[in-house]
Every structure is written in C-alpha cells, then in structure tokens.
Design a protein around this motif. Structure first.
Motif, PDB file in Angstrom:
ATOM      1  N   GLY A  72       0.870  -1.289  -0.033  1.00 24.78           N
ATOM      2  CA  GLY A  72       0.075   0.154   0.189  1.00 24.78           C
ATOM      3  C   GLY A  72       0.847   1.101   0.106  1.00 24.78           C
ATOM      4  N   VAL A  73       0.183   2.381   0.398  1.00 28.45           N
ATOM      5  CA  VAL A  73       0.786   3.690   0.413  1.00 28.45           C
ATOM      6  C   VAL A  73       0.430   4.353   1.994  1.00 28.45           C
ATOM      7  CG1 VAL A  73       0.919   3.965  -2.132  1.00 28.45           C
ATOM      8  CG2 VAL A  73      -1.131   4.820  -0.468  1.00 28.45           C
ATOM      9  N   CYS A  74       1.308   5.302   2.392  1.00 29.00           N
ATOM     10  CA  CYS A  74       1.100   6.162   3.491  1.00 29.00           C
ATOM     11  C   CYS A  74       1.607   7.487   3.281  1.00 29.00           C
ATOM     12  CB  CYS A  74       1.291   5.546   4.836  1.00 29.00           C
ATOM     13  SG  CYS A  74       3.258   5.159   4.732  1.00 29.00           S
ATOM     14  N   ARG A  75       1.171   8.595   3.719  1.00 30.24           N
ATOM     15  CA  ARG A  75       1.532   9.800   3.582  1.00 30.24           C
ATOM     16  C   ARG A  75       2.893  10.107   3.918  1.00 30.24           C
ATOM     17  NH1 ARG A  75      -3.375  12.392   6.576  1.00 30.24           N
ATOM     18  NH2 ARG A  75      -3.524  10.198   7.644  1.00 30.24           N
ATOM     19  N   GLU A  76       3.308   9.365   5.133  1.00 30.68           N
ATOM     20  CA  GLU A  76       4.388   9.729   5.944  1.00 30.68           C
ATOM     21  C   GLU A  76       5.990   9.334   4.850  1.00 30.68           C
ATOM     22  OE1 GLU A  76       6.659   7.645   9.537  1.00 30.68           O
ATOM     23  OE2 GLU A  76       4.614   8.190  10.116  1.00 30.68           O
ATOM     24  N   PHE A  84       4.892  13.712  -9.796  1.00 26.75           N
ATOM     25  CA  PHE A  84       5.351  14.551 -10.961  1.00 26.75           C
ATOM     26  C   PHE A  84       5.773  13.721 -12.157  1.00 26.75           C
ATOM     27  CE2 PHE A  84       5.969  17.295  -7.346  1.00 26.75           C
ATOM     28  CZ  PHE A  84       5.052  18.282  -7.629  1.00 26.75           C
ATOM     29  N   LEU A  85       5.874  12.204 -12.076  1.00 20.92           N
ATOM     30  CA  LEU A  85       6.097  11.531 -13.226  1.00 20.92           C
ATOM     31  C   LEU A  85       5.043  11.581 -14.182  1.00 20.92           C
ATOM     32  CD1 LEU A  85       5.957   7.719 -12.050  1.00 20.92           C
ATOM     33  CD2 LEU A  85       4.578   9.528 -11.025  1.00 20.92           C
ATOM     34  N   ARG A  86       5.313  11.241 -15.414  1.00 18.29           N
ATOM     35  CA  ARG A  86       4.436  11.239 -16.664  1.00 18.29           C
ATOM     36  C   ARG A  86       3.511   9.845 -16.425  1.00 18.29           C
ATOM     37  NH1 ARG A  86       5.571  14.741 -20.964  1.00 18.29           N
ATOM     38  NH2 ARG A  86       5.824  16.982 -19.737  1.00 18.29           N
ATOM     39  N   GLY A  87       3.898   8.810 -16.083  1.00 22.06           N
ATOM     40  CA  GLY A  87       3.519   7.605 -16.065  1.00 22.06           C
ATOM     41  C   GLY A  87       4.148   6.319 -15.580  1.00 22.06           C
ATOM     42  N   LEU A  88       3.679   5.253 -15.226  1.00 25.94           N
ATOM     43  CA  LEU A  88       3.994   3.979 -14.554  1.00 25.94           C
ATOM     44  C   LEU A  88       3.657   3.017 -15.257  1.00 25.94           C
ATOM     45  CD1 LEU A  88       5.515   3.600 -11.762  1.00 25.94           C
ATOM     46  CD2 LEU A  88       3.492   2.796 -10.885  1.00 25.94           C
ATOM     47  N   VAL A  89       4.847   2.105 -15.294  1.00 25.92           N
ATOM     48  CA  VAL A  89       4.754   0.686 -16.123  1.00 25.92           C
ATOM     49  C   VAL A  89       4.957  -0.509 -15.089  1.00 25.92           C
ATOM     50  CG1 VAL A  89       5.468  -0.771 -17.891  1.00 25.92           C
ATOM     51  CG2 VAL A  89       5.240   1.685 -18.273  1.00 25.92           C
ATOM     52  N   VAL A  90       4.166  -1.375 -14.863  1.00 25.48           N
ATOM     53  CA  VAL A  90       4.664  -2.621 -13.945  1.00 25.48           C
ATOM     54  C   VAL A  90       3.939  -3.731 -14.579  1.00 25.48           C
ATOM     55  CG1 VAL A  90       4.135  -0.925 -11.852  1.00 25.48           C
ATOM     56  CG2 VAL A  90       2.239  -2.506 -12.611  1.00 25.48           C
ATOM     57  N   HIS A  91       4.604  -4.843 -14.143  1.00 25.69           N
ATOM     58  CA  HIS A  91       4.188  -6.293 -14.370  1.00 25.69           C
ATOM     59  C   HIS A  91       2.920  -6.680 -13.774  1.00 25.69           C
ATOM     60  CE1 HIS A  91       4.088 -10.333 -15.835  1.00 25.69           C
ATOM     61  NE2 HIS A  91       4.311 -10.733 -14.529  1.00 25.69           N
ATOM     62  N   ASP A  92       2.726  -6.591 -12.421  1.00 28.05           N
ATOM     63  CA  ASP A  92       1.590  -6.986 -11.596  1.00 28.05           C
ATOM     64  C   ASP A  92       1.318  -5.936 -10.535  1.00 28.05           C
ATOM     65  OD1 ASP A  92      -0.405  -8.539 -10.415  1.00 28.05           O
ATOM     66  OD2 ASP A  92       1.063 -10.139  -9.783  1.00 28.05           O
ATOM     67  N   MET A  93       0.229  -5.310 -10.714  1.00 30.05           N
ATOM     68  CA  MET A  93      -0.224  -4.290  -9.705  1.00 30.05           C
ATOM     69  C   MET A  93      -1.021  -4.976  -8.611  1.00 30.05           C
ATOM     70  SD  MET A  93       0.066  -1.235  -8.748  1.00 30.05           S
ATOM     71  CE  MET A  93       0.566  -0.157 -10.289  1.00 30.05           C
ATOM     72  N   CYS A  94      -0.922  -4.719  -7.357  1.00 34.46           N
ATOM     73  CA  CYS A  94      -1.681  -5.103  -6.338  1.00 34.46           C
ATOM     74  C   CYS A  94      -2.666  -3.937  -6.219  1.00 34.46           C
ATOM     75  CB  CYS A  94      -0.782  -5.417  -5.183  1.00 34.46           C
ATOM     76  SG  CYS A  94      -1.758  -5.734  -3.667  1.00 34.46           S
ATOM     77  N   HIS A  95      -4.015  -4.343  -6.128  1.00 32.72           N
ATOM     78  CA  HIS A  95      -4.961  -3.527  -5.898  1.00 32.72           C
ATOM     79  C   HIS A  95      -5.419  -3.671  -4.570  1.00 32.72           C
ATOM     80  CE1 HIS A  95      -5.520  -2.010 -10.313  1.00 32.72           C
ATOM     81  NE2 HIS A  95      -4.826  -3.120 -10.672  1.00 32.72           N
ATOM     82  N   GLU A  96      -5.300  -4.491  -4.012  1.00 33.37           N
ATOM     83  CA  GLU A  96      -5.846  -4.585  -2.594  1.00 33.37           C
ATOM     84  C   GLU A  96      -4.588  -5.076  -1.609  1.00 33.37           C
ATOM     85  OE1 GLU A  96      -8.793  -7.649  -2.759  1.00 33.37           O
ATOM     86  OE2 GLU A  96     -10.132  -6.533  -4.110  1.00 33.37           O
ATOM     87  N   PRO A  97      -3.820  -4.015  -1.016  1.00 33.00           N
ATOM     88  CA  PRO A  97      -2.983  -4.121  -0.462  1.00 33.00           C
ATOM     89  C   PRO A  97      -3.290  -4.540   1.175  1.00 33.00           C
ATOM     90  CG  PRO A  97      -3.385  -1.723  -0.526  1.00 33.00           C
ATOM     91  CD  PRO A  97      -4.160  -2.603  -1.429  1.00 33.00           C
ATOM     92  N   THR A 101       0.424  -0.505   7.896  1.00 34.41           N
ATOM     93  CA  THR A 101       0.829   1.227   7.680  1.00 34.41           C
ATOM     94  C   THR A 101       0.041   1.727   6.689  1.00 34.41           C
ATOM     95  OG1 THR A 101       2.832   0.683   6.215  1.00 34.41           O
ATOM     96  CG2 THR A 101       3.179   0.840   8.629  1.00 34.41           C
ATOM     97  N   SER A 102      -0.463   0.977   5.843  1.00 33.02           N
ATOM     98  CA  SER A 102      -1.293   1.120   4.515  1.00 33.02           C
ATOM     99  C   SER A 102      -2.452   2.100   4.911  1.00 33.02           C
ATOM    100  CB  SER A 102      -1.631  -0.040   3.701  1.00 33.02           C
ATOM    101  OG  SER A 102      -2.176   0.385   2.417  1.00 33.02           O
ATOM    102  N   GLU A 103      -2.547   3.156   4.105  1.00 35.93           N
ATOM    103  CA  GLU A 103      -3.697   4.153   4.041  1.00 35.93           C
ATOM    104  C   GLU A 103      -4.349   4.191   2.844  1.00 35.93           C
ATOM    105  OE1 GLU A 103      -1.548   7.740   4.809  1.00 35.93           O
ATOM    106  OE2 GLU A 103      -1.168   7.278   6.911  1.00 35.93           O
ATOM    107  N   GLY A 104      -4.106   3.175   2.040  1.00 35.50           N
ATOM    108  CA  GLY A 104      -4.523   3.459   0.694  1.00 35.50           C
ATOM    109  C   GLY A 104      -3.809   2.335  -0.368  1.00 35.50           C
ATOM    110  N   SER A 105      -4.112   2.207  -1.377  1.00 41.43           N
ATOM    111  CA  SER A 105      -3.541   1.417  -2.769  1.00 41.43           C
ATOM    112  C   SER A 105      -2.768   2.454  -3.441  1.00 41.43           C
ATOM    113  CB  SER A 105      -4.477   0.664  -3.386  1.00 41.43           C
ATOM    114  OG  SER A 105      -5.310   1.436  -4.412  1.00 41.43           O
ATOM    115  N   LEU A 106      -1.746   1.842  -4.181  1.00 42.94           N
ATOM    116  CA  LEU A 106      -0.990   2.709  -5.372  1.00 42.94           C
ATOM    117  C   LEU A 106      -1.771   2.999  -6.387  1.00 42.94           C
ATOM    118  CD1 LEU A 106       1.762   3.842  -6.108  1.00 42.94           C
ATOM    119  CD2 LEU A 106       2.318   1.467  -6.984  1.00 42.94           C
ATOM    120  N   PRO A 107      -2.683   2.114  -6.935  1.00 42.28           N
ATOM    121  CA  PRO A 107      -3.603   2.683  -7.976  1.00 42.28           C
ATOM    122  C   PRO A 107      -4.346   3.792  -7.599  1.00 42.28           C
ATOM    123  CG  PRO A 107      -3.422   0.240  -8.000  1.00 42.28           C
ATOM    124  CD  PRO A 107      -2.899   0.630  -6.454  1.00 42.28           C
TER     125      PRO A 107
END
Length: 417
Positions: A72-76, A84-97, A101-107
């Motif tokens: 997941g992600v967190c503000r800290e 500011f990046l233009r885009g992101l490329v990944v193989h396998d994205m986790c939508h339900e982390p 510490t998680s406050e939400g998902s990367l997507p």
C-alpha cells in the motif's frame, strides 16, 4: 492481480515506444494518455518514494520488480507534495494491499494525482529493450489503442530536453525546516525538486534549512548569511536550468557548498564542465560506488540520466594524480589504482574526483580543493535504498566546521553490522 480473472474490471491500455515497439496491458492508474521519456528503476521496494520523487518529472517509469503495490501507500513516506512522473509501467499491480501502515492502494494514489499507469507488461523484455536502445520517448494510452497510431504520435512528441521541468517541481515560496535537536548550522537550500528525505538528512546533522525557489539569485541567498548552501536534486536536462547554475557560479568560493544529483551537475557546469546524457541512466538502489579517498565501496540509490564529463573540468595535475598525465574515459582506472585524481579548472582551481561508479566507470562525486565545496551524483538520503552514503550529510557538517578531512569518513561508521 490475477489478470485473467479480473481483467474485465480495468480498461485496456497500450504502451508504445519511439522505436515502434508496443505492449498491450490494462490500466493500473488514471485513465487517459501520457507522453514522456521511458526509463527503468531496479529497486525491489520503495515504489511510493519512487513515484513521489520530483526528479521523475517528464518520465515514464518502469519498475523491474514484478509485483508492485502489495504494502500500500501512506503519507509519511511521500518525498514531495504530489506525483510529477508522467506515467508508470509495472508487471503485476496489487489493487488490494495488506499492511498495518497502509492508508490506501498505489492505483488509488495514481488516480488521485492523474498519473496514467499500465500493468500486465513483460517488464523484463521492456527493460532489456531500454538497455539496448537507451531511454526513448514513449506513451501510455487507454484512449488510443491502435499501435500504429500511438507510435506515430510518440514520434512527434517532444524530447525531455525540450522543457525545463524544474519550475514545475520547485517550491514557489521559501520555507524553513528546523534542525533535529540542537541547531548547529543554518543552510540555504535551492529547491530544484528536493526530496523530503534530503531535508531530513540535513536536519539530522543539526542544520536549520531555509528552502528557497530554484531561481533565487545568489545575492538573495547570501543575504541570509548561511553557514552553507545546498543545491538539490531535480528533473530533466541540467543545461536548461541556467538560473541555478548561475547562482552556483556566484556562490562557490564564498561559503561551503554541497550538491546532490542535479545539484552536482549544476556545480560542475558552474566550474566550466560539460554534461553528457547517459544511454539509459542510473535508476535504482543497487549501484556500487567507490569513495576514492577511503577505498570503501557504498551501495547507493541513484536517479539520473545526465552526468559530468570529468575530463572536461581541466587537465590532470600529475603530482596529485599518481603521476598520470592522460585522462581515462573509464574512471574505474582510478578505482583500480586507488588514486583520487585532481584536475586544474579555470574557474575554481583544483578539483578532485572522489567517487566512481563501479558498474560503468562514470564519475559520482567531486571535491573542490581550493574552495569549500563538494558534490555527489547519487542520493545519500536513499528513500528508497541503502543508507551506506548517509555519512555525506555529516561530511557537509564537517566542511562547515572547517575540517579539511571532511570527506574521509569510513562508510562502516555507525553501522550495526
């Protein structure tokens, strides 16, 4: 994400490169389309710090580690106030982390910031292509799924060198970061896209940091009567950042100066050096760098596409360079000899090569011998990455105290193991 079971939940997406290659996948962030320079990052963790690093402005980032987003992600841990990046490329994205510490998902974070992302890509094949052909223009789209059409539009898009991205990421108002513990120094930092981890690194050695916009004139900087001046990391082509380079030229020699990444390049330009674009840059947390003053090797975090041409600083000083009179394109010559060579620059006198990348022999750090200043191309604050180079913040403190041996610090000092 199980793409076969859940692909109906996400829009189709297409990645196109200027060499004509295309990769089909699924949307993993905001829908729409984006154009930028594609690069790859080899870090195994720290995806939130990567996407929030202002130095990626103008770029589409490929993460080589196969699964991304699982904690997941967190503000800290954000390294800036936005993405500011233009885009992101990944193989396998986790939508339900799943992490405490998680406050939400990367997507979700990508969607909130309007960042287009694609998953389901063979990132190994893509990385090998970038390594072979170099960083190139690219696009991600959920709108234009016609490979021929998107490739043709990529071909007409602007290169990253056509725009100065630093004003897009720099603070617009000055602000102060207090020292951690006792205040020992007052430092003015020129913000070209400064990561929060750098501010914290300076604060950790007792620096109260006044952060100023990237184009602040030298006279305004020096009016603060600082103990030292810092030039930060940032995005894009350093040749575009003329105002900050001019400030560096005027500040050098007047107060102690430290630069990181883009700051290193701008200080080098101020000294009369040339800058070159690397084939595919250094992006990741596993770059080996030797400190030529100690012979110790640091595993470093890096994020840059441009670098100093060391020989352009001036001719070698043989008596300070092991008797050598000729420059060597591959600077691993010096790491093998355990010599820190010195050149004579026209503007600021003697400049010593202090750090060398052991992967490709490029320069990673310089030290001005006749004025109090030094800089490195990599990131001692990490975020993400190893902390072998954290000693460089203490080196800056030692420089401001007037110690001549300020850089001769064993990277093992302070380690638990």
């Amino acid at each position: 994400m199980n793409l076969l079971a859940q692909r109906h939940r996400h829009a189709r997406a297409l990645l196109a490169l200027e060499d004509g290659s295309t990769f089909s996948g699924w949307c993993a962030g905001a829908e729409g389309e984006t154009f930028g320079e594609i690069v790859f990052n080899t870090s195994m963790a720290g995806y939130q710090e990567i996407v929030s690093d202002p130095s990626y402005a103008g770029q589409i980032v490929t993460l080589t580690y196969p699964q991304v987003g699982n904690y997941g992600v967190c503000r800290e841990v954000m390294q800036s106030g936005g993405l500011f990046l233009r885009g992101l490329v990944v193989h396998d994205m986790c939508h339900e982390p799943s992490n405490w510490t998680s406050e939400g998902s990367l997507p979700e974070l990508l969607k909130q910031n309007g960042v287009v992302a694609i998953e389901g890509i063979d990132t190994r094949a893509l990385t090998l292509k970038i390594r072979s052909a170099g960083a190139m223009r690219a696009a991600i789209s959920t709108v234009d799924l016609d490979p021929e059409s998107l490739v043709s539009r990529v071909a007409t898009s602007l290169p990253i060198s056509a725009h100065n991205f630093v004003p897009d990421v720099s603070t617009r108002q000055s602000y102060t970061v207090p020292a951690k513990g006792e205040k020992r120094f007052h430092v003015v930092a020129l913000d070209c896209g400064e990561k929060r981890g750098i501010e914290q690194g300076l604060a950790s050695v007792g620096c109260e940091v006044t952060v100023m916009p990237w184009d602040t004139p030298a006279a305004r900087v020096l009016s603060e009567s600082p103990d030292g001046v810092f030039f930060s990391n940032g995005p894009g082509d350093p040749e575009q950042v003329t105002q900050t380079a001019a400030c560096a030229r005027e500040v050098l020699g007047k107060v102690p100066v430290f630069g990181i990444c883009l700051g290193n390049q701008l200080m080098s330009i101020a000294a009369g050096a040339q800058i070159q674009k690397l084939p595919f840059g250094h992006h990741g947390g596993n770059e080996p760098v030797m400190n030529l003053l100690t012979g110790k090797v640091e595993i470093t975090a890096q994020n840059h596409n441009y670098g100093l041409v060391f020989e352009s600083l001036g001719r070698l000083v043989p008596e300070l360079s092991g008797g050598e009179t000729e420059h060597h394109a591959d600077l691993r010559f010096w790491s093998e000899k355990r010599i820190a060579p010195v050149v004579e620059s026209e503007r600021f006198g003697r400049v010593r090569l202090t750090h060398v990348n052991l992967n490709d022999g490029t320069p990673e750090g310089i030290q001005f011998l006749d004025i109090p200043a030094f800089s490195v191309q990599y990131h001692p604050e990490a975020n993400p990455g190893p902390h072998d180079s954290a000693y460089l913040f203490e080196a800056f403190a030692r420089l401001m105290k007037g110690r001549e041996d300020y850089l001769a610090i064993d990277v093992r000092e302070g380690r638990r193991f």
